[in-house]
Enzyme design. Structure first.
Site, PDB file in Angstrom:
ATOM      1  N   GLU A  26      80.127  -8.090   2.418  1.00 26.32           N
ATOM      2  CA  GLU A  26      79.719  -9.259   1.625  1.00 26.32           C
ATOM      3  C   GLU A  26      80.175 -10.569   2.266  1.00 26.32           C
ATOM      4  O   GLU A  26      79.414 -11.518   2.371  1.00 26.32           O
ATOM      5  CB  GLU A  26      80.298  -9.129   0.212  1.00 26.32           C
ATOM      6  CG  GLU A  26      80.008 -10.335  -0.685  1.00 26.32           C
ATOM      7  CD  GLU A  26      80.642 -10.215  -2.064  1.00 26.32           C
ATOM      8  OE1 GLU A  26      81.329  -9.210  -2.315  1.00 26.32           O
ATOM      9  OE2 GLU A  26      80.449 -11.144  -2.873  1.00 26.32           O
ATOM     10  N   GLU A 151      74.653 -13.750  -7.568  1.00 24.70           N
ATOM     11  CA  GLU A 151      74.852 -12.415  -6.999  1.00 24.70           C
ATOM     12  C   GLU A 151      73.510 -12.006  -6.391  1.00 24.70           C
ATOM     13  O   GLU A 151      72.575 -11.643  -7.109  1.00 24.70           O
ATOM     14  CB  GLU A 151      75.278 -11.405  -8.078  1.00 24.70           C
ATOM     15  CG  GLU A 151      76.674 -11.630  -8.643  1.00 24.70           C
ATOM     16  CD  GLU A 151      77.805 -11.070  -7.774  1.00 24.70           C
ATOM     17  OE1 GLU A 151      77.549 -10.578  -6.655  1.00 24.70           O
ATOM     18  OE2 GLU A 151      78.976 -11.135  -8.239  1.00 24.70           O
TER      19      GLU A 151
HETATM   20 ZN   LIG Z   1      81.786 -11.255  -4.368  1.00 19.15          ZN
END
Ligand SMILES: [Zn+2]
Length: 236
Positions: A26, A151
């Site tokens: 990420e 997200e």
């Molecule tokens: Zn995160």
């Protein structure tokens, strides 16, 4: 019009990789996206001063991120993340504002601007629009102004993961986020689109590039492979 400050927060970094799965971290994906957003804002929206809370792979505490943004007196704060879940079937996009932000809050307006166009590009790829949500996340709680946490897909989901590796899909997220923030500030593009050069070898297109260094690379490759009918044209 006075300059607006846009604080852009790439989640995680350094010793904190964030979500990991199927070969991606990420912290790397969100840093790349945020760097591209900054590049996009700098070239397309001179009235917006886009600042990154981290610009390299370094650990930055949650407190430091919002402290910086508050010191800058940023006009908005967008935190970019990639999701994770125990189930690899979880997929798609969602956005968050802080728990107590109501319909009249600036964060809510910013979320409206960001959510719909982003949900569109994700659902067009068959991924879920998981909705506009609220949560008690530190960065959106501590920033004193409009703040949204995004997200962008699930790293452990095969299809989301594949999309996050595609430059064209990353680019659509980048321009969508950039344009949404500009729209929140009531700004539109003041400069023409960046030029695009088409490179043709033996009448066949081998690539279209905005950066002249990429044009040069394509031409060099063609020359090295013995081609002489090389053509570069400016598309726009
Ligand atoms: Zn995160």
């Amino acid at each position: 019009m006075s300059n607006k400050i846009f604080a852009l927060d790439a989640g995680h970094g350094g010793k904190d990789p964030g979500a990991t799965g199927l070969g991606l971290k990420e912290k790397d994906v969100v840093l790349e996206i945020c760097k591209q957003i900054k590049g996009y804002m700098d070239s397309q929206y001179p009235g917006i001063d886009c600042r990154l809370t981290r610009s390299k792979d370094a650990f930055t505490s949650l407190g430091d991120r919002t402290k910086k943004a508050n010191q800058w007196k940023a006009d908005c704060f967008v935190s970019v993340h990639i999701n994770s879940a125990a189930s690899s079937t979880a997929n798609g996009f969602e956005s968050f504002i802080y728990t107590t932000d109501d319909e009249k809050s600036k964060s809510h307006s910013l979320q409206q601007k960001l959510h719909y166009p982003l949900a569109k590009i994700w659902t067009e790829k068959g991924r879920k629009d998981r909705g506009k949500k609220k949560a008690n996340f530190a960065v959106i709680r501590e920033f004193k102004g409009a703040s949204v946490l995004l997200e962008l897909g699930f790293i452990v989901n095969q299809k989301d993961n594949q999309l996050l590796r595609r430059q064209d899909f990353i680019k659509s997220n980048v321009t969508t986020i950039g344009d949404a923030v500009a729209s929140y500030f009531g700004m539109s593009k003041t400069k023409p689109e960046t030029p695009v050069y088409r490179v043709k070898v033996d009448e066949r297109q081998v690539g279209a590039f905005s950066k002249t260094e990429n044009v040069a690379r394509a031409v060099t490759t063609a020359v090295k492979s013995g081609k002489s009918r090389i053509n570069v044209e400016l598309v726009k």
